[in-house]
Motif scaffolding. Sequence first.
Motif, mmCIF file in Angstrom:
data_model
loop_
_atom_site.group_PDB
_atom_site.id
_atom_site.type_symbol
_atom_site.label_atom_id
_atom_site.label_comp_id
_atom_site.label_asym_id
_atom_site.label_seq_id
_atom_site.Cartn_x
_atom_site.Cartn_y
_atom_site.Cartn_z
ATOM 1 N N UNK A 13 -59.295 29.210 -16.280
ATOM 2 C CA UNK A 13 -58.952 30.288 -17.212
ATOM 3 C C UNK A 13 -58.815 31.620 -16.488
ATOM 4 N N UNK A 14 -59.748 31.856 -15.553
ATOM 5 C CA UNK A 14 -59.674 33.181 -14.920
ATOM 6 C C UNK A 14 -58.499 33.274 -13.949
ATOM 7 N N UNK A 15 -58.150 32.151 -13.306
ATOM 8 C CA UNK A 15 -56.985 32.194 -12.409
ATOM 9 C C UNK A 15 -55.695 32.337 -13.214
ATOM 10 N N UNK A 16 -55.637 31.665 -14.370
ATOM 11 C CA UNK A 16 -54.439 31.808 -15.216
ATOM 12 C C UNK A 16 -54.286 33.266 -15.655
ATOM 13 N N UNK A 17 -55.385 33.893 -16.081
ATOM 14 C CA UNK A 17 -55.298 35.287 -16.517
ATOM 15 C C UNK A 17 -55.005 36.222 -15.350
ATOM 16 N N UNK A 18 -55.619 35.939 -14.178
ATOM 17 C CA UNK A 18 -55.348 36.786 -13.001
ATOM 18 C C UNK A 18 -53.870 36.704 -12.637
ATOM 19 N N UNK A 19 -53.291 35.516 -12.794
ATOM 20 C CA UNK A 19 -51.864 35.365 -12.479
ATOM 21 C C UNK A 19 -51.020 36.123 -13.503
ATOM 22 N N UNK A 20 -51.437 36.080 -14.776
ATOM 23 C CA UNK A 20 -50.696 36.813 -15.804
ATOM 24 C C UNK A 20 -50.751 38.318 -15.534
ATOM 25 N N UNK A 21 -51.925 38.808 -15.097
ATOM 26 C CA UNK A 21 -52.043 40.238 -14.778
ATOM 27 C C UNK A 21 -51.159 40.575 -13.578
ATOM 28 N N UNK A 22 -51.158 39.688 -12.566
ATOM 29 C CA UNK A 22 -50.403 39.970 -11.338
ATOM 30 C C UNK A 22 -48.894 39.929 -11.568
ATOM 31 N N UNK A 23 -48.444 39.028 -12.462
ATOM 32 C CA UNK A 23 -46.993 38.832 -12.612
ATOM 33 C C UNK A 23 -46.446 39.522 -13.862
ATOM 34 N N UNK A 24 -47.349 39.870 -14.797
ATOM 35 C CA UNK A 24 -46.883 40.437 -16.074
ATOM 36 C C UNK A 24 -46.311 39.379 -16.999
ATOM 37 N N UNK A 25 -46.463 38.104 -16.630
ATOM 38 C CA UNK A 25 -45.919 37.011 -17.448
ATOM 39 C C UNK A 25 -47.070 36.263 -18.122
ATOM 40 N N UNK A 26 -46.977 36.110 -19.443
ATOM 41 C CA UNK A 26 -48.008 35.363 -20.169
ATOM 42 C C UNK A 26 -49.046 36.303 -20.755
ATOM 43 N N UNK A 27 -49.860 35.769 -21.674
ATOM 44 C CA UNK A 27 -50.871 36.605 -22.332
ATOM 45 C C UNK A 27 -51.893 37.111 -21.323
ATOM 46 N N UNK A 28 -52.208 38.398 -21.432
ATOM 47 C CA UNK A 28 -53.187 39.000 -20.517
ATOM 48 C C UNK A 28 -54.387 39.495 -21.297
ATOM 49 N N UNK A 116 -47.596 26.138 -10.585
ATOM 50 C CA UNK A 116 -46.654 27.220 -10.938
ATOM 51 C C UNK A 116 -46.307 28.057 -9.724
ATOM 52 N N UNK A 117 -47.251 28.163 -8.791
ATOM 53 C CA UNK A 117 -46.996 28.974 -7.586
ATOM 54 C C UNK A 117 -46.266 28.188 -6.507
ATOM 55 N N UNK A 118 -46.069 26.882 -6.734
ATOM 56 C CA UNK A 118 -45.227 26.111 -5.803
ATOM 57 C C UNK A 118 -45.958 25.170 -4.872
ATOM 58 N N UNK A 119 -47.286 24.965 -5.089
ATOM 59 C CA UNK A 119 -47.984 23.972 -4.253
ATOM 60 C C UNK A 119 -47.526 22.596 -4.721
ATOM 61 N N UNK A 120 -47.101 21.744 -3.782
ATOM 62 C CA UNK A 120 -46.419 20.509 -4.169
ATOM 63 C C UNK A 120 -47.353 19.323 -4.357
ATOM 64 N N UNK A 121 -48.338 19.166 -3.474
ATOM 65 C CA UNK A 121 -49.171 17.952 -3.501
ATOM 66 C C UNK A 121 -50.570 18.337 -3.968
ATOM 67 N N UNK A 122 -50.908 17.947 -5.192
ATOM 68 C CA UNK A 122 -52.167 18.374 -5.812
ATOM 69 C C UNK A 122 -52.913 17.172 -6.366
ATOM 70 N N UNK A 123 -54.225 17.199 -6.212
ATOM 71 C CA UNK A 123 -55.065 16.101 -6.703
ATOM 72 C C UNK A 123 -56.228 16.704 -7.480
ATOM 73 N N UNK A 124 -56.491 16.114 -8.653
ATOM 74 C CA UNK A 124 -57.628 16.551 -9.464
ATOM 75 C C UNK A 124 -58.832 15.680 -9.138
ATOM 76 N N UNK A 125 -59.954 16.301 -8.777
ATOM 77 C CA UNK A 125 -61.170 15.516 -8.563
ATOM 78 C C UNK A 125 -62.059 16.079 -7.478
ATOM 79 N N UNK A 126 -63.107 15.313 -7.181
ATOM 80 C CA UNK A 126 -64.058 15.683 -6.129
ATOM 81 C C UNK A 126 -63.681 14.942 -4.852
ATOM 82 N N UNK A 127 -64.337 15.294 -3.758
ATOM 83 C CA UNK A 127 -64.057 14.587 -2.497
ATOM 84 C C UNK A 127 -64.445 13.112 -2.615
ATOM 85 N N UNK A 128 -65.520 12.824 -3.355
ATOM 86 C CA UNK A 128 -65.962 11.424 -3.505
ATOM 87 C C UNK A 128 -64.877 10.618 -4.235
ATOM 88 N N UNK A 129 -64.338 11.191 -5.311
ATOM 89 C CA UNK A 129 -63.291 10.493 -6.071
ATOM 90 C C UNK A 129 -62.038 10.312 -5.218
#
Length: 259
Positions: A13-28, A116-129
């Motif tokens: 949530x805080x990164x989404x809002x920080x991005x909205x503040x930085x770009x002016x796009x989306x609810x701030x 949204x910022x263009x990182x291509x290879x993303x994985x959700x989880x912990x190192x163990x998973x």
Amino acid sequence: MTGQPRIGDVFGELLRDAMAVATGVGPRPLAGGRLPRPVIEVIERDDGLINGAPAAHYLDGPADWQPHDHRAVDRVRGDTLDIGVGAGRIALLLQEREVPVTGLDVSPGALAVCRRRGVRDLVHGTVDEHAASGRRYDTFLLLGNNLGLIEGRERAPAFLAALAAMARPGAQVIAHGTDPYGTRDPVHTGYHEYNRRRGRLGGQLRLRLRYRELGTPWFDYLVCSPEELAGLVHGTAWRLVDVDDRDAPYYLATLRLSA
Ligand SMILES: C[S@@+](CC[C@H](N)C(=O)[O-])C[C@H]1O[C@@H](n2cnc3c(N)ncnc32)[C@H](O)[C@@H]1O
């Protein structure tokens, strides 16, 4: 109403809002419904200490980084796992340099910001998973103080074993840590003593993060000296081969997989 925060994806949530503040796009988040307000990560420690840290730096480009971030990225080689990728600031530069990089994070919202910022290879989880996926890496990054993810004496062996399970021969871990013991502030020295009395490392922080109405569960996050790190690494598949403390009290620790 319990007076307690609702457990949720604080980082996302805080990164989404920080991005909205930085770009002016989306609810701030707005002050008084009108003026943009900075996005603040609230960090609570279990002795009652509360700190606020502006979240905007998670989006910073290389020009605004600390020198040790640049030195960390310059040491990267081969397939790289960026553990706790956050908003993807490091992964984006690695992609630009054509380094194959995977961003790993437990926060779905952080991964959405990365995407949204263009990182291509993303994985959700912990190192163990992720260790169960069969993917292999030459470099593991724990940047933005994320050496903290090794938590303490109990968790460190399993955390380092999960990295070893994903490691190619000669693999390295590059981790950003902070030596907590240079301070004379009694709020901190007293906390270190309190921790030792209860059998923990002095800088084994017990934290929860809050943003707006959300909170994380309480979790351990380690700030330790290089000597304590050497003790935690001893007896694992890794060797501590270098400590770069040119930006003390911050340091970059390099671990190498034992042959
Ligand atoms: C302090 S931020 C660092 C972000 C990034 N490395 C940077 O330097 O900007 C911590 C990040 O680690 C993620 N994280 C926390 N616990 C994690 C875990 N157990 N496994 C993977 N990521 C985790 C958080 O969601 C957050 O994105």
